[in-house]
Design a protein around this motif. Structure first.
Motif, PDB file in Angstrom:
ATOM      1  N   PHE A 251       0.974  -1.202   0.032  1.00 29.72           N
ATOM      2  CA  PHE A 251       0.037  -0.035   0.168  1.00 29.72           C
ATOM      3  C   PHE A 251       0.636   1.325   0.012  1.00 29.72           C
ATOM      4  CE2 PHE A 251      -2.965  -2.921   2.657  1.00 29.72           C
ATOM      5  CZ  PHE A 251      -3.622  -3.370   1.365  1.00 29.72           C
ATOM      6  N   VAL A 252       0.803   2.093  -0.998  1.00 30.68           N
ATOM      7  CA  VAL A 252       1.201   3.353  -1.039  1.00 30.68           C
ATOM      8  C   VAL A 252       0.227   4.523  -0.755  1.00 30.68           C
ATOM      9  CG1 VAL A 252       3.349   2.620  -2.304  1.00 30.68           C
ATOM     10  CG2 VAL A 252       1.217   3.243  -3.409  1.00 30.68           C
ATOM     11  N   SER A 253       0.691   5.679  -0.252  1.00 31.23           N
ATOM     12  CA  SER A 253      -0.183   6.712  -0.217  1.00 31.23           C
ATOM     13  C   SER A 253       0.496   8.112  -0.532  1.00 31.23           C
ATOM     14  CB  SER A 253      -0.721   6.777   1.098  1.00 31.23           C
ATOM     15  OG  SER A 253       0.377   6.746   2.072  1.00 31.23           O
ATOM     16  N   GLY A 254      -0.176   8.932  -1.229  1.00 33.30           N
ATOM     17  CA  GLY A 254       0.423  10.123  -1.386  1.00 33.30           C
ATOM     18  C   GLY A 254      -0.687  11.098  -2.194  1.00 33.30           C
ATOM     19  N   PRO A 255      -0.624  12.332  -2.223  1.00 34.98           N
ATOM     20  CA  PRO A 255      -1.613  13.104  -2.882  1.00 34.98           C
ATOM     21  C   PRO A 255      -1.394  13.304  -4.304  1.00 34.98           C
ATOM     22  CG  PRO A 255       0.216  14.633  -1.849  1.00 34.98           C
ATOM     23  CD  PRO A 255       0.551  13.145  -1.556  1.00 34.98           C
ATOM     24  N   THR A 282       1.600  -6.873  -6.079  1.00 34.88           N
ATOM     25  CA  THR A 282       0.390  -5.952  -6.449  1.00 34.88           C
ATOM     26  C   THR A 282       0.644  -4.722  -5.421  1.00 34.88           C
ATOM     27  OG1 THR A 282      -0.908  -7.902  -6.802  1.00 34.88           O
ATOM     28  CG2 THR A 282      -2.083  -6.066  -6.298  1.00 34.88           C
ATOM     29  N   ILE A 283       0.462  -3.702  -5.936  1.00 36.11           N
ATOM     30  CA  ILE A 283       0.512  -2.242  -5.456  1.00 36.11           C
ATOM     31  C   ILE A 283      -0.843  -1.615  -5.474  1.00 36.11           C
ATOM     32  CG2 ILE A 283       1.742  -0.141  -5.300  1.00 36.11           C
ATOM     33  CD1 ILE A 283       4.165  -1.608  -6.297  1.00 36.11           C
ATOM     34  N   PHE A 284      -1.386  -1.173  -4.277  1.00 34.37           N
ATOM     35  CA  PHE A 284      -2.295  -0.563  -4.144  1.00 34.37           C
ATOM     36  C   PHE A 284      -2.074   0.871  -3.654  1.00 34.37           C
ATOM     37  CE2 PHE A 284      -3.646  -4.876  -3.428  1.00 34.37           C
ATOM     38  CZ  PHE A 284      -4.832  -5.069  -3.992  1.00 34.37           C
ATOM     39  N   ALA A 285      -2.896   2.079  -4.261  1.00 29.49           N
ATOM     40  CA  ALA A 285      -2.671   3.494  -3.838  1.00 29.49           C
ATOM     41  C   ALA A 285      -3.855   3.976  -3.027  1.00 29.49           C
ATOM     42  CB  ALA A 285      -2.551   4.337  -4.869  1.00 29.49           C
ATOM     43  N   LEU A 286      -3.643   4.548  -2.026  1.00 25.67           N
ATOM     44  CA  LEU A 286      -4.761   5.002  -1.226  1.00 25.67           C
ATOM     45  C   LEU A 286      -5.488   6.085  -1.987  1.00 25.67           C
ATOM     46  CD1 LEU A 286      -6.294   5.439   1.608  1.00 25.67           C
ATOM     47  CD2 LEU A 286      -4.629   7.249   2.240  1.00 25.67           C
ATOM     48  N   ALA A 287      -6.909   5.951  -2.023  1.00 29.33           N
ATOM     49  CA  ALA A 287      -7.734   6.855  -2.669  1.00 29.33           C
ATOM     50  C   ALA A 287      -9.132   6.879  -2.132  1.00 29.33           C
ATOM     51  CB  ALA A 287      -7.899   6.622  -3.925  1.00 29.33           C
ATOM     52  N   THR A 288      -9.828   7.876  -2.247  1.00 23.60           N
ATOM     53  CA  THR A 288     -11.266   7.987  -1.773  1.00 23.60           C
ATOM     54  C   THR A 288     -12.153   8.415  -2.975  1.00 23.60           C
ATOM     55  OG1 THR A 288     -10.415   8.902   0.323  1.00 23.60           O
ATOM     56  CG2 THR A 288     -12.888   9.157  -0.173  1.00 23.60           C
ATOM     57  N   VAL A 289     -13.309   7.633  -3.132  1.00 21.96           N
ATOM     58  CA  VAL A 289     -13.992   8.207  -4.344  1.00 21.96           C
ATOM     59  C   VAL A 289     -15.487   8.693  -3.706  1.00 21.96           C
ATOM     60  CG1 VAL A 289     -15.638   6.949  -6.004  1.00 21.96           C
ATOM     61  CG2 VAL A 289     -13.297   6.320  -5.642  1.00 21.96           C
ATOM     62  N   VAL A 290     -15.696   9.838  -4.392  1.00 22.01           N
ATOM     63  CA  VAL A 290     -17.126  10.544  -4.110  1.00 22.01           C
ATOM     64  C   VAL A 290     -17.746  10.735  -5.345  1.00 22.01           C
ATOM     65  CG1 VAL A 290     -18.077  12.525  -3.284  1.00 22.01           C
ATOM     66  CG2 VAL A 290     -15.939  11.945  -2.210  1.00 22.01           C
ATOM     67  N   ARG A 362      -3.096  24.973   6.823  1.00 21.54           N
ATOM     68  CA  ARG A 362      -4.421  24.938   6.521  1.00 21.54           C
ATOM     69  C   ARG A 362      -4.674  23.929   5.485  1.00 21.54           C
ATOM     70  NH1 ARG A 362      -7.664  28.930   7.856  1.00 21.54           N
ATOM     71  NH2 ARG A 362      -5.943  30.502   8.146  1.00 21.54           N
ATOM     72  N   GLU A 363      -3.938  23.766   4.329  1.00 19.45           N
ATOM     73  CA  GLU A 363      -4.127  23.088   3.060  1.00 19.45           C
ATOM     74  C   GLU A 363      -3.888  21.641   3.536  1.00 19.45           C
ATOM     75  OE1 GLU A 363      -2.513  26.119  -0.581  1.00 19.45           O
ATOM     76  OE2 GLU A 363      -1.051  24.864   0.686  1.00 19.45           O
ATOM     77  N   VAL A 364      -2.924  21.412   4.397  1.00 14.38           N
ATOM     78  CA  VAL A 364      -2.669  20.057   4.666  1.00 14.38           C
ATOM     79  C   VAL A 364      -3.857  19.607   5.616  1.00 14.38           C
ATOM     80  CG1 VAL A 364      -1.390  18.364   6.470  1.00 14.38           C
ATOM     81  CG2 VAL A 364      -0.242  20.122   5.040  1.00 14.38           C
ATOM     82  N   ALA A 365      -4.617  20.159   6.482  1.00 18.14           N
ATOM     83  CA  ALA A 365      -5.599  20.098   7.173  1.00 18.14           C
ATOM     84  C   ALA A 365      -6.927  19.732   6.323  1.00 18.14           C
ATOM     85  CB  ALA A 365      -6.095  21.096   8.268  1.00 18.14           C
ATOM     86  N   GLU A 366      -7.014  20.542   5.173  1.00 15.57           N
ATOM     87  CA  GLU A 366      -8.176  20.392   4.513  1.00 15.57           C
ATOM     88  C   GLU A 366      -7.930  19.331   3.581  1.00 15.57           C
ATOM     89  OE1 GLU A 366     -11.797  21.865   2.751  1.00 15.57           O
ATOM     90  OE2 GLU A 366     -10.657  22.611   4.484  1.00 15.57           O
ATOM     91  N   HIS A 367      -6.918  18.989   3.349  1.00 11.11           N
ATOM     92  CA  HIS A 367      -6.660  17.650   2.257  1.00 11.11           C
ATOM     93  C   HIS A 367      -6.806  16.481   3.200  1.00 11.11           C
ATOM     94  CE1 HIS A 367      -4.953  15.278  -1.085  1.00 11.11           C
ATOM     95  NE2 HIS A 367      -4.234  14.741  -0.114  1.00 11.11           N
ATOM     96  N   GLY A 374      -4.461  10.682   0.859  1.00  8.33           N
ATOM     97  CA  GLY A 374      -4.476  10.124  -0.766  1.00  8.33           C
ATOM     98  C   GLY A 374      -5.298  10.885  -1.738  1.00  8.33           C
ATOM     99  N   PRO A 375      -5.572  10.787  -2.857  1.00  5.93           N
ATOM    100  CA  PRO A 375      -6.255  11.714  -3.507  1.00  5.93           C
ATOM    101  C   PRO A 375      -7.801  11.239  -3.580  1.00  5.93           C
ATOM    102  CG  PRO A 375      -5.502  10.049  -5.121  1.00  5.93           C
ATOM    103  CD  PRO A 375      -4.943   9.946  -3.573  1.00  5.93           C
ATOM    104  N   VAL A 376      -8.651  12.451  -3.794  1.00  9.70           N
ATOM    105  CA  VAL A 376     -10.078  12.227  -3.792  1.00  9.70           C
ATOM    106  C   VAL A 376     -10.684  12.098  -5.125  1.00  9.70           C
ATOM    107  CG1 VAL A 376     -12.317  13.019  -3.007  1.00  9.70           C
ATOM    108  CG2 VAL A 376     -10.276  13.417  -1.517  1.00  9.70           C
ATOM    109  N   PHE A 377     -11.173  10.961  -5.810  1.00  9.90           N
ATOM    110  CA  PHE A 377     -11.604  11.141  -7.027  1.00  9.90           C
ATOM    111  C   PHE A 377     -13.119  11.357  -7.113  1.00  9.90           C
ATOM    112  CE2 PHE A 377      -8.321   7.358  -7.576  1.00  9.90           C
ATOM    113  CZ  PHE A 377      -7.396   8.148  -7.878  1.00  9.90           C
ATOM    114  N   VAL A 378     -13.567  12.412  -7.771  1.00 11.31           N
ATOM    115  CA  VAL A 378     -14.617  13.103  -7.628  1.00 11.31           C
ATOM    116  C   VAL A 378     -15.504  13.082  -8.802  1.00 11.31           C
ATOM    117  CG1 VAL A 378     -16.270  15.110  -6.712  1.00 11.31           C
ATOM    118  CG2 VAL A 378     -13.858  14.814  -5.699  1.00 11.31           C
ATOM    119  N   GLY A 379     -16.663  12.658  -8.984  1.00  7.86           N
ATOM    120  CA  GLY A 379     -17.308  12.952 -10.515  1.00  7.86           C
ATOM    121  C   GLY A 379     -18.520  11.768 -10.719  1.00  7.86           C
ATOM    122  N   ALA A 380     -19.072  11.730 -11.862  1.00  7.40           N
ATOM    123  CA  ALA A 380     -19.815  10.629 -12.230  1.00  7.40           C
ATOM    124  C   ALA A 380     -19.011   9.426 -12.410  1.00  7.40           C
ATOM    125  CB  ALA A 380     -20.509  10.915 -13.387  1.00  7.40           C
ATOM    126  N   PRO A 381     -19.593   8.296 -12.337  1.00  9.87           N
ATOM    127  CA  PRO A 381     -18.875   7.110 -12.473  1.00  9.87           C
ATOM    128  C   PRO A 381     -17.873   6.963 -13.629  1.00  9.87           C
ATOM    129  CG  PRO A 381     -21.218   6.477 -11.871  1.00  9.87           C
ATOM    130  CD  PRO A 381     -20.967   8.003 -12.097  1.00  9.87           C
TER     131      PRO A 381
END
Length: 466
Positions: A251-255, A282-290, A362-367, A374-381
């Motif tokens: 597992f890897v994580s980064g913005p 097998t390498i997985f990256a941290l992410a969040t989906v909205v 502030r940007e760290v806290a918001e992110h 990790g990144p936030v993937f935002v959008g329609a499917p």
């Protein structure tokens, strides 16, 4: 004559959670649809496991820490106030119930080798492998919180690189127990002779190291996988060397993709140097989906989520991950690199991994407030699927370790909407492969391959001395 185009790789998905309130999105427990405060109920976890299996997730990865986040402000008060991974419970005890509710879903359990003797731990994992019919994995961690060391009666945790030296010995000990103590045919169940196990086919694991030792017969007979699937989440230089030697999943994580890509390449390079197949990791990256029916609907959902973010809770998490007390910074102060004995990659993510980006507190806290680092993937499917595909192309990862913004809603949205889109693109499985978790992930057999260092323990010498 043009050959057939090479088929695109299947995208792997894990759900990333914790037997705790909040996990990676501090403050979101207050959202009216969030149910993470139900973590004390088995029913919550069994329902989640069924949702993930319906979405054909490879597994549910359960994080854990053994101490409170008390770097921020020098006390656990902020963590307690905001539900920042506390209260929390043991993750391993959830697994049998979730396994009983599912057929294929894998379970990755985090356990910190710095504070638990290898012998009882090895038996617990063998037990889980038996009870799940071979669907369990171990996330190997060495820890990053001084509070965990103090809880274990120590003044402070070992130095970062020393923890990995201890980990190497610990792995040798558990390999000795899992792989070498029992022959496959040791259990005979011979009713006529009254012999359940042939003593000549069982031997003690004997290992003496500078930090970890054992002299005992493993108490469990060989489980379906013997050694559980090995996960590892360290991205520091020492962590990457360890992962290249031992891990099957990393597992890897980064913005940003720019922060992740060099780490992925380095892990695969080090694996080749260690005599392993780099593609076998097998390498997985941290992410969040909205996601939502349209991009606009998804953006509105994310804006709604952000109303509940606890910025102090986010900085409490970041302080624990980095060992730096962010309460001593002004919100508009630029974050500069500080070397500590906590996690190294978390600080690298916001100071060195992407030279084009300068972060304020502030940007760290918001992110960090939605989904961690990790990144936030935002959008329609379709938009989310595009983002996933572009990240994989840019970084070389195999898939994603998906954190929830609102639990279990975030996981339900992926299973119901994003997975069908990925299937339409031919990037996601339509059924589970048969067999154990290792067989499903690798396409090979249930046991570790001959090129893995654990294979050297399958015929134990009379005594191994480190």
């Amino acid at each position: 004559m043009t050959g057939r185009p090479k088929p695109k790789r299947e995208i792997r998905l894990n759900a990333f959670s914790m037997n705790a309130v909040g996990h990676q999105s501090p403050g979101l427990w207050r959202h009216p649809r969030d149910r993470s405060a139900e973590f004390n109920r088995l029913g919550y976890w069994m329902e989640l496991a069924k949702t993930l299996e319906a979405g054909l997730f490879d597994g549910l990865f359960l994080a854990d820490v053994l101490g409170a986040y008390d770097v921020y402000g020098g006390s656990p008060d902020a963590a307690l106030r905001h539900g920042t991974q506390i209260p929390s419970n043991d993750p391993s005890l959830l697994v049998p119930a979730m396994a009983a509710a599912t057929t294929h879903l894998g379970f990755g359990v985090t356990s910190n080798l710095s504070y638990e003797p290898a012998f009882p731990f090895a038996r617990r994992m063998s037990t889980l492998d038996h009870l799940t019919d071979g669907r369990v994995g171990w996330n190997v961690v060495t820890g990053y919180l001084d509070s965990a060391a103090r809880a274990a009666g120590l003044a402070r945790q070992r130095g970062h690189d020393e923890r990995y030296a201890v980990a190497e010995e610990y792995m040798d000990v558990v390999y000795s127990l899992w792989e070498g103590s029992w022959d496959d045919d040791a259990v005979v169940r011979d009713r006529a002779r009254g012999v359940f196990t042939e003593p000549s086919r069982v031997r003690p694991a004997r290992y003496r190291g500078a930090h970890v030792s054992v002299d005992a017969v493993h108490l469990s007979q060989p489980s379906p996988q013997r050694t559980p699937v090995l996960y590892q989440a360290g991205s520091s230089p020492a962590g990457r060397v360890f992962a290249a030697r031992h891990a099957e999943c990393v597992f890897v994580s980064g913005p940003s993709a720019r922060a992740i890509a060099p780490r992925v390449a380095d892990i695969r390079r080090l694996a080749a140097e260690a005599g392993r197949d780099p593609a076998a990791i097998t390498i997985f990256a941290l992410a969040t989906v909205v996601t939502g029916p349209t991009d606009a609907a998804a953006e509105a959902k994310l804006a709604d989520y952000r109303r509940y973010v606890s910025h102090e809770g986010a900085l409490t998490l970041m302080s624990g991950w980095t060992g730096v007390d962010f309460s001593s910074y002004g919100l508009d102060q630029t974050v500069t690199h500080v070397r500590t004995e906590a996690g190294r990659s978390a600080m690298e993510n916001i100071t060195r991994a992407d030279p084009s980006r300068v972060w304020t507190v502030r940007e760290v806290a918001e992110h960090v407030g939605v989904g961690g680092v990790g990144p936030v993937f935002v959008g329609a499917p379709s938009t989310v699927a595009d983002l996933m595909e572009s990240w994989i192309a840019a970084t070389g990862v195999d898939g994603f370790n998906l954190a929830a913004a609102v639990a279990p809603e975030s996981f339900e949205d992926v299973a119901e909407h994003v997975v069908p889109e990925l299937q339409r693109r031919g990037r996601y499985k339509r059924a589970y492969a048969p067999g154990t978790l290792r067989e499903k992930l690798t396409g090979g057999g249930p046991r570790l391959p001959a090129r893995h260092p654990a294979a050297g323990f399958r015929t134990l010498p009379v005594e191994a001395v480190e």
